[in-house]
Design a protein around this motif. Structure first.
Motif, PDB file in Angstrom:
ATOM      1  N   LEU A   1       0.823  -1.204   0.000  1.00  0.00           N
ATOM      2  CA  LEU A   1       0.000   0.000   0.000  1.00  0.00           C
ATOM      3  C   LEU A   1       0.854   1.251   0.000  1.00  0.00           C
ATOM      4  CD1 LEU A   1      -3.013  -0.513   2.430  1.00  0.00           C
ATOM      5  CD2 LEU A   1      -3.085   0.116   0.030  1.00  0.00           C
ATOM      6  N   GLN A   2       1.920   1.170   0.786  1.00  0.00           N
ATOM      7  CA  GLN A   2       2.738   2.368   0.898  1.00  0.00           C
ATOM      8  C   GLN A   2       3.574   2.637  -0.333  1.00  0.00           C
ATOM      9  OE1 GLN A   2       4.610   1.334   4.551  1.00  0.00           O
ATOM     10  NE2 GLN A   2       3.330   2.741   5.696  1.00  0.00           N
ATOM     11  N   SER A   3       3.633   1.667  -1.224  1.00  0.00           N
ATOM     12  CA  SER A   3       4.432   1.902  -2.418  1.00  0.00           C
ATOM     13  C   SER A   3       3.595   2.499  -3.535  1.00  0.00           C
ATOM     14  CB  SER A   3       5.070   0.604  -2.890  1.00  0.00           C
ATOM     15  OG  SER A   3       4.056  -0.269  -3.331  1.00  0.00           O
ATOM     16  N   ILE A   4       2.296   2.682  -3.276  1.00  0.00           N
ATOM     17  CA  ILE A   4       1.458   3.297  -4.308  1.00  0.00           C
ATOM     18  C   ILE A   4       1.685   4.801  -4.234  1.00  0.00           C
ATOM     19  CG2 ILE A   4      -0.872   3.674  -5.161  1.00  0.00           C
ATOM     20  CD1 ILE A   4      -1.696   1.120  -3.777  1.00  0.00           C
ATOM     21  N   PRO A   5       2.134   5.383  -5.325  1.00  0.00           N
ATOM     22  CA  PRO A   5       2.452   6.808  -5.293  1.00  0.00           C
ATOM     23  C   PRO A   5       1.221   7.651  -4.986  1.00  0.00           C
ATOM     24  CG  PRO A   5       3.319   5.773  -7.274  1.00  0.00           C
ATOM     25  CD  PRO A   5       2.400   4.790  -6.630  1.00  0.00           C
ATOM     26  N   ARG A   6       1.421   8.634  -4.137  1.00  0.00           N
ATOM     27  CA  ARG A   6       0.330   9.513  -3.738  1.00  0.00           C
ATOM     28  C   ARG A   6      -0.273  10.256  -4.923  1.00  0.00           C
ATOM     29  NH1 ARG A   6      -1.325   7.660  -0.150  1.00  0.00           N
ATOM     30  NH2 ARG A   6      -0.152   7.074   1.681  1.00  0.00           N
ATOM     31  N   ASP A   7       0.586  10.541  -5.905  1.00  0.00           N
ATOM     32  CA  ASP A   7       0.112  11.346  -7.050  1.00  0.00           C
ATOM     33  C   ASP A   7      -1.110  10.727  -7.701  1.00  0.00           C
ATOM     34  OD1 ASP A   7       3.484  11.585  -8.448  1.00  0.00           O
ATOM     35  OD2 ASP A   7       2.742  11.443  -6.393  1.00  0.00           O
ATOM     36  N   TYR A   8      -1.092   9.385  -7.762  1.00  0.00           N
ATOM     37  CA  TYR A   8      -2.206   8.717  -8.421  1.00  0.00           C
ATOM     38  C   TYR A   8      -3.511   9.129  -7.759  1.00  0.00           C
ATOM     39  CZ  TYR A   8       1.092   5.520 -10.710  1.00  0.00           C
ATOM     40  OH  TYR A   8       2.089   4.974 -11.454  1.00  0.00           O
ATOM     41  N   TYR A   9      -3.497   9.125  -6.411  1.00  0.00           N
ATOM     42  CA  TYR A   9      -4.710   9.475  -5.686  1.00  0.00           C
ATOM     43  C   TYR A   9      -5.082  10.921  -5.919  1.00  0.00           C
ATOM     44  CZ  TYR A   9      -4.322   5.104  -3.120  1.00  0.00           C
ATOM     45  OH  TYR A   9      -4.254   3.796  -2.793  1.00  0.00           O
ATOM     46  N   GLU A  10      -4.050  11.751  -5.823  1.00  0.00           N
ATOM     47  CA  GLU A  10      -4.310  13.171  -6.023  1.00  0.00           C
ATOM     48  C   GLU A  10      -4.906  13.418  -7.388  1.00  0.00           C
ATOM     49  OE1 GLU A  10      -0.814  14.347  -2.965  1.00  0.00           O
ATOM     50  OE2 GLU A  10      -0.622  15.105  -5.020  1.00  0.00           O
ATOM     51  N   ALA A  11      -4.356  12.696  -8.370  1.00  0.00           N
ATOM     52  CA  ALA A  11      -4.813  12.908  -9.742  1.00  0.00           C
ATOM     53  C   ALA A  11      -6.300  12.660  -9.890  1.00  0.00           C
ATOM     54  CB  ALA A  11      -4.021  12.018 -10.696  1.00  0.00           C
ATOM     55  N   ILE A  12      -6.744  11.496  -9.432  1.00  0.00           N
ATOM     56  CA  ILE A  12      -8.157  11.229  -9.677  1.00  0.00           C
ATOM     57  C   ILE A  12      -9.059  11.995  -8.721  1.00  0.00           C
ATOM     58  CG2 ILE A  12      -7.640   8.940 -10.568  1.00  0.00           C
ATOM     59  CD1 ILE A  12      -9.192   7.828  -8.203  1.00  0.00           C
ATOM     60  N   ARG A  13      -8.492  12.420  -7.594  1.00  0.00           N
ATOM     61  CA  ARG A  13      -9.319  13.214  -6.692  1.00  0.00           C
ATOM     62  C   ARG A  13      -9.651  14.555  -7.329  1.00  0.00           C
ATOM     63  NH1 ARG A  13      -6.183  13.241  -1.993  1.00  0.00           N
ATOM     64  NH2 ARG A  13      -6.184  10.985  -1.947  1.00  0.00           N
ATOM     65  N   LEU A  14      -8.659  15.040  -8.097  1.00  0.00           N
ATOM     66  CA  LEU A  14      -8.899  16.287  -8.803  1.00  0.00           C
ATOM     67  C   LEU A  14     -10.042  16.138  -9.790  1.00  0.00           C
ATOM     68  CD1 LEU A  14      -5.285  17.607  -9.402  1.00  0.00           C
ATOM     69  CD2 LEU A  14      -7.044  18.509  -7.896  1.00  0.00           C
ATOM     70  N   ASP A  15     -10.241  14.872 -10.255  1.00  0.00           N
ATOM     71  CA  ASP A  15     -11.347  14.623 -11.167  1.00  0.00           C
ATOM     72  C   ASP A  15     -12.644  14.407 -10.413  1.00  0.00           C
ATOM     73  OD1 ASP A  15      -9.502  12.747 -13.723  1.00  0.00           O
ATOM     74  OD2 ASP A  15      -9.793  14.891 -13.343  1.00  0.00           O
ATOM     75  N   GLY A  16     -12.640  14.569  -9.104  1.00  0.00           N
ATOM     76  CA  GLY A  16     -13.870  14.479  -8.332  1.00  0.00           C
ATOM     77  C   GLY A  16     -14.207  13.087  -7.827  1.00  0.00           C
ATOM     78  N   ALA A  17     -13.235  12.217  -7.752  1.00  0.00           N
ATOM     79  CA  ALA A  17     -13.550  10.849  -7.316  1.00  0.00           C
ATOM     80  C   ALA A  17     -13.690  10.767  -5.806  1.00  0.00           C
ATOM     81  CB  ALA A  17     -12.440   9.907  -7.775  1.00  0.00           C
TER      82      ALA A  17
END
Lengths: 458, 276, 283
Positions: free
Chosen positions: C173-189
């Motif tokens: 879990l900790q190896s999943i880059p934060r950017d991925y989350y940030e990216a889709i959150r910006l899309d409203g997920a």
């Protein structure tokens, strides 16, 4: 980098130091023993942890120029190690622990043990065979040869709570199994009427594997009147082969088996199908069982440490009841030690063995635990035991093994497997996963196949 | 660090309930063991249990007087050597595997996995024979080597899963700076992978520390480990529950210390993931 | 090939493992086709006899059922729990202390775990079995009943080994880059989307490894079950590993035990291959 060069060096040195201090020191003739029960078996030699060497042991070692290396392990799992050692003829262990309910028979047949008859005279001053109860030696004799010497051993009997018996109007312990069954029922009804739900009339052992088999075989013997495993009751391989005696597990074996199962279900605690002798002992010691049988020694093992006053004050011994055949329910066992056929130092190994089963050592056991069971008549009549237990009780107990016939089950090489299959079948039957008949039929099929494969019926 | 957008109170509540329940589940038996280790024999098994009692540390005294210290020493040696060996052998291998493609890589990966598939009861005899023939029976080294067959494949697999997420661009960049494979590994990959290495080290240490069957079979007096020592007490003659409990509690300590030490490296929430 | 650095990185591992593994594997195969019973003299080749006897025995059938039940139940529970715990504790704010506490069951040897749970669940003297459970109305002696016993070993095993899976999942879990989350959150997920679109897919490799190793581990679980139930009541907790041990060390039939061992290896290999091909091509 977190680890600096110095850090690494320090680490490496530390590991190196650990390694060097772990290497063993050398000594004179090394005798290696494997057994079970650290802190219990030979506590007077190896201490409460099983890893020390007391003065008693050191004296023996220096007098005989040996170094005794004891390794304790769990009984079942120790068997693995012993087996591996013996199969490969490694000779890693000079002395191995055996039981008279399988290991003695199986290992001697497989040629892993050294017959001891020839050695008996060599260390007579340490161990004198004429000074121990004969049945204990007979239990370790297969095909006329002696394969092990007995350490602690026991015969059959019952321990019960006199106070509870009195409470429900039973004045003396029943002499027959029929009477006992009535008594158990009376107690059960009485307890129920009094609303007591955590005390059970009977505690026995029903765990799968070989656990129940020693006692169960005793029931079989009492109900059939003979070791009803094979047609006609032969107890040696030769006898079986002579008459090509087939197994009779769904024959005369049944009554005793059925009673053992039924009593466990009707009068024992709910978990009895998982109980080992330790559970049986604990239950009695905690005051939650009224009768413990037929391996009474297990009650004596629990009484000293019990914190229930009634258990300590009101426990009484009674001889095992007799079955319909007129013979009593048996239970007989010795915890024995034998010499490996691959030992590289047999004379010294035997000497050590003699020491381990000698009178002073058995006395040490009696002093430590005070159980009214020992292999030497001398100790049985000595103050250590006579001070603790009544003369009448000691007399009855002595009779339970001095007059017993250890051959209430066959002494065949396949005994270990038989004990395991029988016990597992009984456990399943008690648990209710199979009926008594199903268990016995399966036993019958298995044993017929096993004996045929082993070439008995050629 | 900034809170995640969109976290609500109920999320936190849910999370904390879960954690609390988890902790109760996880710690109940351990706490019970710890308490049992300071009770007397009968009290330890009494129902209803006494919640208020005077502690009796005699069980621990019995540990000190016994030969358990030797077992602790052996377990420590074996577990530490195992960690070192596993990392030294496994890290390069895992790294190389992730930089490979095709049949060779697949077969190698699968072979590593297959080593663990042999059931222990079946290979005990041959292993015993093997070590006896090279004269290593009853030595810590034998146990370490035997453990290696179980821990190395696991370590490599864990590391491979992780190393994959480290992009090959890093390698290329380093090569442009003139680094060779060893340097890339040592100077680039390992620093990034520290948390994973720590996890692997913990798992390997604990596994090796706890392993029973192989340690039991391959040792007798000299190289006995802690689980074997516990089992020798706790067998069919399990009279002394407080002692067993005490040895168990004591045996947890070195492992817990190691975990405490190593887990600091599992840096909480690598803010930027593996790449930056 | 020798010029390739990858060869040199891998070869020490291959050699180390190969030497220790080669002999036992060959020996095992040989043993499985041999008649080798300790109490009988003579060891000789008897082809597939061991296998035939094995497949025809009721013990094998029963052990298959038990092993399957135990395996699926414990693995399923473990995966769910480990994942949940990892999710709960993967955040940056989670304390190392909490994580360390979660790992503690792992540091207890399975032998002790077995004894502990056996005593805890005991219907007469166990804290859980005789005190807690009756308090909430359950009057069962778990270890004495077939289903209860199975359930008990599953609990003990889950308790003991979930932390292990937890660690694997945590690290993954900790190896999943934060950017991925940030990216889709910006899309409203929402978090829900985060989980299914990023977390789960990224974890596929880790989950597969964890399950695979767990399955292999489960097949090898021995002392925990042995100490708790010895395989009983009757045969209700007798898994393959218990049956194998019993055949070898109580039945003294090494040929038969080896045959069972070979069968276990074959089955595991087939399952592993399937999982491998399906989920881990890219891993």
């Amino acid at each position: 980098m977190k680890m600096t060069k110095n850090g690494l060096a320090a680490f490496a040195t530390a590991v190196g130091l650990l390694y060097s201090t772990a290497s063993p020191a050398l000594a004179t003739t090394e005798i290696n023993v494997i057994g079970f029960g650290a802190g219990f078996a030979w506590a007077d030699l190896f201490g409460p942890s099983g890893t020390e060497k007391t003065q008693k042991l050191l004296d023996f070692e220096s007098a005989n120029d040996v170094s005794v290396n004891m390794e304790f392990a769990d009984e079942d799992v120790a068997r693995q190690k012993v087996l591996l050692d013996l199969i490969n003829g490694t000779g890693n262990y000079d002395l191995v622990m055996l039981g008279s309910d399988g290991a003695v028979q199986t290992f001697s047949a497989a040629g892993y043990l050294e017959p001891l008859d020839g050695y008996l005279d060599s260390a007579k001053d340490i161990f004198d065979a004429s000074k121990v109860y004969k049945p204990f030696l007979e239990a370790n004799t297969v095909n006329g040869q002696l394969w092990g010497l007995p350490y602690y051993s026991f015969g059959s009997g019952v321990v019960y709570r006199k106070d509870i018996f009195d409470k429900y109007g039973i004045t003396e312990f029943p002499k027959t199994t029929a009477e006992l069954e009535v008594v158990l029922q009376t107690i059960k009804d009485g307890l129920a009427a009094d609303g007591i739900t955590d005390v059970y009339p009977l505690t026995m052992r029903g765990a799968p594997g070989e656990e129940p088999s020693l006692d169960l075989s005793g029931f079989v013997y009492a109900y059939a009147g003979y070791p009803a495993w094979f047609e006609g009751g032969p107890v040696t391989p030769e006898e079986i082969k002579a008459t090509k005696a087939q197994p009779i597990f769904n024959g005369d074996f049944k009554p005793g088996f059925e009673t053992f199962v039924r009593w466990s279900q009707d009068f024992g605690p709910p978990g009895i199908a998982t109980h080992t002798w330790v559970d049986m002992m604990n239950l009695y010691a905690q005051g939650k069982a009224v009768v413990l049988m037929p391996s009474a020694i297990n009650a004596f093992a629990g009484i000293p440490g019990s914190e229930i006053a009634a258990v300590k004050e009101h426990s009484k011994f009674a001889p095992s009841p007799t079955g319909p055949s007129g013979k009593a329910i048996q239970s007989f066992w010795t915890f024995s030690v034998g010499v490996s056929a691959y030992s590289k130092n047999k004379p010294e190994a035997y000497k050590t063995l003699a020491f381990l089963t000698s009178e002073p050592v058995l006395r040490g056991f009696a002093d430590a635990f005070g159980w009214p069971y020992t292999t030497y008549p001398e100790i049985m009549h000595s103050p250590t035991l006579t001070d603790r237990w009544s003369a009448e009780m000691l007399g009855q107990i002595e009779a339970s093994f001095s007059e017993a016939d250890p051959h209430y089950f066959p002494y065949i090489p396949e005994l270990v497997e038989f004990m395991d299959q029988i016990g597992t079948g009984a456990s399943s039957a008690i648990a209710g996963t199979v009926t008594v008949d199903e268990a016995l039929n399966e036993l019958q099929d298995w044993s017929t196949d096993r004996m045929t494969r082993a070439g008995y019926y050629k | 660090m900034a809170r995640k957008l969109g976290r609500t109170l109920s999320d936190d509540l849910g999370r904390w309930t879960l954690i609390t329940l988890a902790l109760i589940f996880v710690l109940l038996p351990i706490v019970w063991l710890a308490i049992a280790s300071v009770k007397t024999r009968n009290a330890a098994l009494a129902i209803p249990p006494e919640f208020i009692f005077t502690p009796d540390f005699s069980a621990y005294a019995r540990i000190m007087s016994g030969g358990f210290l030797g077992a602790f020493q052996n377990s420590l040696i074996i577990a530490l050597s195992n960690v070192v060996l596993t990392l030294v052998l496994g890290v390069p291998a895992a790294f190389a595997l992730t930089r490979m493609h095709g049949k060779v890589q697949e077969n190698l990966s699968f072979w590593l996995l297959s080593i663990r598939m042999a059931p222990l009861f079946a290979v005990i005899l041959p292993l015993y024979v093997l070590f006896k023939s090279i004269g290593l029976l009853d030595t810590p080294i034998a146990v370490s080597l035997a453990h290696l067959t179980l821990t190395l494949p696991l370590a490599i697999w864990m590391l491979v899963t992780y190393f994959r997420s480290i992009p090959v661009d890093l390698d290329h960049a380093a090569r442009l700076d003139g680094a060779n494979a060893l340097q890339i590994l040592w100077l680039v990959i390992i620093p990034i992978a520290r948390p994973m290495l720590a996890s692997v080290a913990i798992i390997v240490f604990i596994f090796s520390w706890n392993e029973f069957l192989l340690a039991f079979i391959l040792t007798s007096r000299n190289a006995q480990t802690v689980p074997v020592a516990v089992a020798s007490l706790a067998g069919t003659m399990s009279f002394d529950w407080p002692l067993i409990a005490a040895v168990s509690v004591a045996s947890m300590l070195p492992a817990l210390i190691f975990v405490g030490f190593a887990q600091r490296h599992i840096v909480s929430g690598l803010g930027s993931g593996a790449v930056k | 090939m020798v010029k390739d650095w990858r060869f040199w990185f891998v070869i020490p591992t291959v050699l180390a493992l190969g030497t220790v593994v080669a002999f036992p594997t060959g020996f095992l195969l040989w043993m499985s086709t041999a008649h080798w019973v300790v109490t009988e003299p003579g060891v000789y080749f008897n082809g597939a006899q061991n296998f035939q006897t094995l497949f025809a025995s009721s013990a094998f059938l029963s052990a298959t059922g038990v092993t399957l039940a135990y395996l699926t139940l414990s693995t399923a529970i473990m995966v769910v729990l480990a994942f949940a715990f990892a999710l709960a504790l993967a955040g940056p704010h989670s304390s190392g202390l909490l994580r360390a506490l979660m790992i503690t069951p792992l540091v207890i040897p399975p032998v002790v775990v077995g004894f502990t749970w056996r005593f805890l669940l005991n219907g007469e003297i166990g804290f859980i079995g005789a005190y807690l459970l009756p308090a909430i109305g359950i009057e069962a002696n778990l270890l004495a009943e077939p289903l209860g016993a199975l359930f008990s070993i599953v609990i003990a095993d889950v308790w003991s080994r979930t932390p292990f899976m937890f660690l694997i999942f945590l690290a993954a879990l900790q190896s999943i880059p934060r950017d991925y989350y940030e990216a889709i959150r910006l899309d409203g997920a929402k978090r829900f989307h985060e989980f299914f679109l990023i977390t789960l897919p990224m974890m596929k490799g880790a989950i597969s490894v964890a399950i695979l190793f767990r399955v292999i581990d489960a097949l090898n679980t021995f002392e925990l079950i042995y100490v708790m139930t010895k395989g009983g009541p009757g045969r209700s907790t007798q898994t393959y590993s218990l049956l194998g041990w019993k055949t070898a060390f109580q039945g003294f039939d090494f040929g038969a035990a080896a045959a069972l061992g070979v069968v276990m290896i074959v089955v595991t290999t087939i399952v592993a291959l399937a999982v491998f091909r399906r989920f881990m091509r890219g891993v």
